[in-house]
Design an enzyme around this catalytic site. Sequence first.
Site, PDB file in Angstrom:
ATOM      1  N   ARG A 262       5.151  41.205  -9.217  1.00  0.00           N
ATOM      2  CA  ARG A 262       6.467  41.278 -10.114  1.00  0.00           C
ATOM      3  C   ARG A 262       6.458  43.450  -9.657  1.00  0.00           C
ATOM      4  O   ARG A 262       6.574  44.086 -10.058  1.00  0.00           O
ATOM      5  CB  ARG A 262       7.179  41.265 -10.161  1.00  0.00           C
ATOM      6  CG  ARG A 262       7.718  39.981 -10.277  1.00  0.00           C
ATOM      7  CD  ARG A 262       8.695  39.389 -10.924  1.00  0.00           C
ATOM      8  NE  ARG A 262       7.408  39.148 -12.026  1.00  0.00           N
ATOM      9  CZ  ARG A 262       7.134  38.403 -13.300  1.00  0.00           C
ATOM     10  NH1 ARG A 262       8.640  38.079 -14.201  1.00  0.00           N
ATOM     11  NH2 ARG A 262       6.135  37.948 -14.523  1.00  0.00           N
TER      12      ARG A 262
ATOM     13  N   TYR B 127       0.286  23.361 -20.659  1.00  0.00           N
ATOM     14  CA  TYR B 127       1.472  22.904 -19.775  1.00  0.00           C
ATOM     15  C   TYR B 127       2.396  21.436 -19.675  1.00  0.00           C
ATOM     16  O   TYR B 127       3.396  21.181 -20.280  1.00  0.00           O
ATOM     17  CB  TYR B 127       1.940  23.469 -18.957  1.00  0.00           C
ATOM     18  CG  TYR B 127       1.819  25.291 -18.512  1.00  0.00           C
ATOM     19  CD1 TYR B 127       2.652  25.921 -18.883  1.00  0.00           C
ATOM     20  CD2 TYR B 127       0.227  25.904 -18.341  1.00  0.00           C
ATOM     21  CE1 TYR B 127       2.883  26.941 -19.405  1.00  0.00           C
ATOM     22  CE2 TYR B 127       0.541  27.592 -18.705  1.00  0.00           C
ATOM     23  CZ  TYR B 127       1.425  27.633 -18.549  1.00  0.00           C
ATOM     24  OH  TYR B 127       1.618  28.941 -18.947  1.00  0.00           O
TER      25      TYR B 127
ATOM     26  N   ASP C 140      -0.981  29.505  -8.156  1.00  0.00           N
ATOM     27  CA  ASP C 140      -0.630  29.283  -9.399  1.00  0.00           C
ATOM     28  C   ASP C 140      -1.659  28.267 -10.114  1.00  0.00           C
ATOM     29  O   ASP C 140      -1.619  27.047  -9.146  1.00  0.00           O
ATOM     30  CB  ASP C 140       0.897  29.524  -9.150  1.00  0.00           C
ATOM     31  CG  ASP C 140       1.079  29.230 -11.091  1.00  0.00           C
ATOM     32  OD1 ASP C 140       1.136  30.841 -11.649  1.00  0.00           O
ATOM     33  OD2 ASP C 140       1.397  28.078 -11.835  1.00  0.00           O
TER      34      ASP C 140
ATOM     35  N   ARG D 232      -3.409  38.776 -12.134  1.00  0.00           N
ATOM     36  CA  ARG D 232      -2.115  39.198 -11.570  1.00  0.00           C
ATOM     37  C   ARG D 232      -1.274  40.423 -10.515  1.00  0.00           C
ATOM     38  O   ARG D 232      -0.829  41.413 -10.839  1.00  0.00           O
ATOM     39  CB  ARG D 232      -1.140  39.455 -12.861  1.00  0.00           C
ATOM     40  CG  ARG D 232      -1.053  37.799 -13.085  1.00  0.00           C
ATOM     41  CD  ARG D 232      -0.402  37.151 -11.846  1.00  0.00           C
ATOM     42  NE  ARG D 232      -0.237  35.858 -13.195  1.00  0.00           N
ATOM     43  CZ  ARG D 232       1.033  35.125 -14.310  1.00  0.00           C
ATOM     44  NH1 ARG D 232       1.648  35.677 -14.542  1.00  0.00           N
ATOM     45  NH2 ARG D 232       0.593  34.139 -14.394  1.00  0.00           N
TER      46      ARG D 232
ATOM     47  N   ARG E 142       8.808  38.087  -1.486  1.00  0.00           N
ATOM     48  CA  ARG E 142       9.893  36.711  -2.189  1.00  0.00           C
ATOM     49  C   ARG E 142      10.982  36.734  -2.362  1.00  0.00           C
ATOM     50  O   ARG E 142      11.675  35.651  -2.660  1.00  0.00           O
ATOM     51  CB  ARG E 142       9.600  37.168  -3.633  1.00  0.00           C
ATOM     52  CG  ARG E 142       7.222  36.569  -3.721  1.00  0.00           C
ATOM     53  CD  ARG E 142       7.579  34.661  -3.693  1.00  0.00           C
ATOM     54  NE  ARG E 142       8.579  34.453  -4.441  1.00  0.00           N
ATOM     55  CZ  ARG E 142       8.700  34.018  -5.589  1.00  0.00           C
ATOM     56  NH1 ARG E 142       8.314  34.278  -7.048  1.00  0.00           N
ATOM     57  NH2 ARG E 142       9.398  33.480  -6.540  1.00  0.00           N
TER      58      ARG E 142
HETATM   59  O1  1CP Z   1      -2.521  38.505  -8.134  1.00  0.00           O
HETATM   60  C1  1CP Z   1      -2.513  37.416  -9.053  1.00  0.00           C
HETATM   61  O2  1CP Z   1      -3.053  37.218  -9.713  1.00  0.00           O
HETATM   62  C2  1CP Z   1      -0.927  36.564  -8.776  1.00  0.00           C
HETATM   63  C3  1CP Z   1      -1.646  34.920  -8.829  1.00  0.00           C
HETATM   64  C4  1CP Z   1      -1.431  33.930  -9.714  1.00  0.00           C
HETATM   65  C5  1CP Z   1      -2.564  33.390 -11.101  1.00  0.00           C
HETATM   66  C6  1CP Z   1      -4.187  33.966 -10.681  1.00  0.00           C
HETATM   67  C7  1CP Z   1       0.004  33.889 -10.268  1.00  0.00           C
HETATM   68  C8  1CP Z   1       1.080  33.814  -9.342  1.00  0.00           C
HETATM   69  N1  1CP Z   1       0.113  32.207 -11.054  1.00  0.00           N
HETATM   70  C9  1CP Z   1      -1.948  32.665 -11.488  1.00  0.00           C
HETATM   71  C10 1CP Z   1      -2.179  32.174 -12.833  1.00  0.00           C
HETATM   72  C11 1CP Z   1      -1.647  31.369 -13.730  1.00  0.00           C
HETATM   73  N2  1CP Z   1      -0.600  30.483 -14.042  1.00  0.00           N
HETATM   74  C12 1CP Z   1      -1.912  31.343 -15.128  1.00  0.00           C
HETATM   75  C13 1CP Z   1      -3.679  31.969 -15.108  1.00  0.00           C
HETATM   76  C14 1CP Z   1      -3.483  33.719 -15.532  1.00  0.00           C
HETATM   77  C15 1CP Z   1      -2.913  33.835 -16.703  1.00  0.00           C
HETATM   78  O3  1CP Z   1      -2.796  34.149 -17.978  1.00  0.00           O
HETATM   79  O4  1CP Z   1      -2.060  35.436 -16.599  1.00  0.00           O
HETATM   80  C16 1CP Z   1      -0.834  30.298 -15.848  1.00  0.00           C
HETATM   81  C17 1CP Z   1      -0.807  31.127 -17.618  1.00  0.00           C
HETATM   82  C18 1CP Z   1      -0.294  30.618 -15.153  1.00  0.00           C
HETATM   83  C19 1CP Z   1       1.406  29.872 -15.250  1.00  0.00           C
HETATM   84  C20 1CP Z   1       2.655  30.650 -15.341  1.00  0.00           C
HETATM   85  N3  1CP Z   1       2.953  30.564 -14.154  1.00  0.00           N
HETATM   86  C21 1CP Z   1       2.980  31.370 -16.066  1.00  0.00           C
HETATM   87  C22 1CP Z   1       3.254  31.403 -17.240  1.00  0.00           C
HETATM   88  C23 1CP Z   1       4.443  31.200 -18.262  1.00  0.00           C
HETATM   89  C24 1CP Z   1       3.388  30.686 -19.848  1.00  0.00           C
HETATM   90  O5  1CP Z   1       3.052  29.908 -20.368  1.00  0.00           O
HETATM   91  O6  1CP Z   1       4.042  32.389 -20.328  1.00  0.00           O
HETATM   92  C25 1CP Z   1       4.329  32.174 -14.939  1.00  0.00           C
HETATM   93  C26 1CP Z   1       5.111  32.519 -15.440  1.00  0.00           C
HETATM   94  C27 1CP Z   1       4.163  31.518 -14.212  1.00  0.00           C
HETATM   95  C28 1CP Z   1       4.932  32.067 -12.367  1.00  0.00           C
HETATM   96  C29 1CP Z   1       3.888  32.991 -11.500  1.00  0.00           C
HETATM   97  N4  1CP Z   1       2.619  32.837 -11.355  1.00  0.00           N
HETATM   98  C30 1CP Z   1       2.209  33.469  -9.755  1.00  0.00           C
HETATM   99  C31 1CP Z   1       3.556  34.713 -10.517  1.00  0.00           C
HETATM  100  C32 1CP Z   1       3.249  36.059  -9.771  1.00  0.00           C
HETATM  101  C33 1CP Z   1       4.695  33.931 -10.955  1.00  0.00           C
HETATM  102  C34 1CP Z   1       5.904  34.440 -11.297  1.00  0.00           C
HETATM  103  C35 1CP Z   1       7.064  33.939 -10.328  1.00  0.00           C
HETATM  104  C36 1CP Z   1       8.107  34.462  -9.736  1.00  0.00           C
HETATM  105  O7  1CP Z   1       8.498  34.865  -9.317  1.00  0.00           O
HETATM  106  O8  1CP Z   1       8.774  34.062 -10.844  1.00  0.00           O
END
Ligand code: 1CP
Length: 348
Positions: free
Chosen positions: A37, A159, A82, A33, A46
Amino acid sequence: MTAPATPATAVDPPIVTAYRGLRPAVLPVWFMRQAGRSLPEYRQSRAGVAMLDACLTPDLAAEITLQPVRRHGVDAAIFFSDIVVPLKLAGVDVSIVPGRGPVFGRPVRDEADLADLTAHTLTDDALVVIERAVSATVQQLGPVPLIGFAGAPFTLASYVVEGGPSKDQLRARTMAHADPAAWIRLTDWLAAVSGAFLAAQVRAGARAVQLFDSWAGSLSARDYRTTALPAATRTLAAVSGVPRVHFGTGTALLLSAMRDAGAEVIGVDHRIDLREAAQRTGGVVPLQGNIDPALLAAPWPVLERHLTEVVEAGRAAPAHVLNLGHGVPPETDPGVLTRIVEWAHTRP
Ligand code: 1CP
């Protein structure tokens, strides 16, 4: 024994060398990540753009992927996308709700929901947008390698079955036991979709991939083997020729089972010492991890002591890529990440 995907070459970037099990001159580092943010430039890119729209706009996805490389000098970029993007591309009703995460219009709760989900297919045509984004990114990255990624079927299923984020993946775990045939159909479909997403990224130039089974830690080792490992193995098998990293959180008791999924590298969370992780993976697997994200907010001398411990423990593995034990918390001061990269690259 896990053999390297292909022999190391002199032209491999340091992180690829480490992923292949050799120790490069400088300790490679990137952060899960790292885009996102914690970066003001990300928030600016964004502004007014929904998450999934950003992922599906190649130039924007490329720009966001590059931001942490420019700012921190990390050894790799991770593709900005994602884990639910391939489902969206298959036509599934999914959105990403700010502050919450992925939300599904029709959670899979019964036979009809499952039939509806698995009737969707992810075509090569639908993946062209991903290939364009990856190609644009790779071109701008120059020598810095891009890591592609996908979600593992168990984590995605959590999910899909719940309909959104959940604390303990309860409904998914119930389904795996209560209706094993339905569970296999679900996770096979997810493996095909995630595998196709990974393969598209590799076709377009990703130099390594990471499979995120973020929530696998809610399973016992025995349940992991029956309910998560088979489909994770199939997902990883969709790509070859590049190193594959397999990561989850809370996986201390699952590391040796995860190794059997076939990835060359294991990503380790911060809840286990890397020496112990090395022991549990037979001492022959390159490891990635495992800075505690909580310590990013600690005073530098405290963080530095922790970094030193992580790197010392990482010597137990044949090779080590420094990373966090989970993602960068959004409130992290980005300057701390830059300082960690400088520290890693200038250690004696
Ligand atoms: O630099 C990077 O790593 C960004 C790329 C990235 C990756 C590798 C994003 C952007 N998402 C992910 C993978 C991802 N998505 C995972 C595996 C990584 C981890 O365990 O953190 C998971 C579980 C998700 C599911 C997801 N997508 C969540 C988690 C929800 C929960 O169950 O708690 C969330 C909040 C997202 C949205 C998301 N994905 C990525 C971003 C930057 C965001 C936030 C979006 C926004 O701005 O609202």
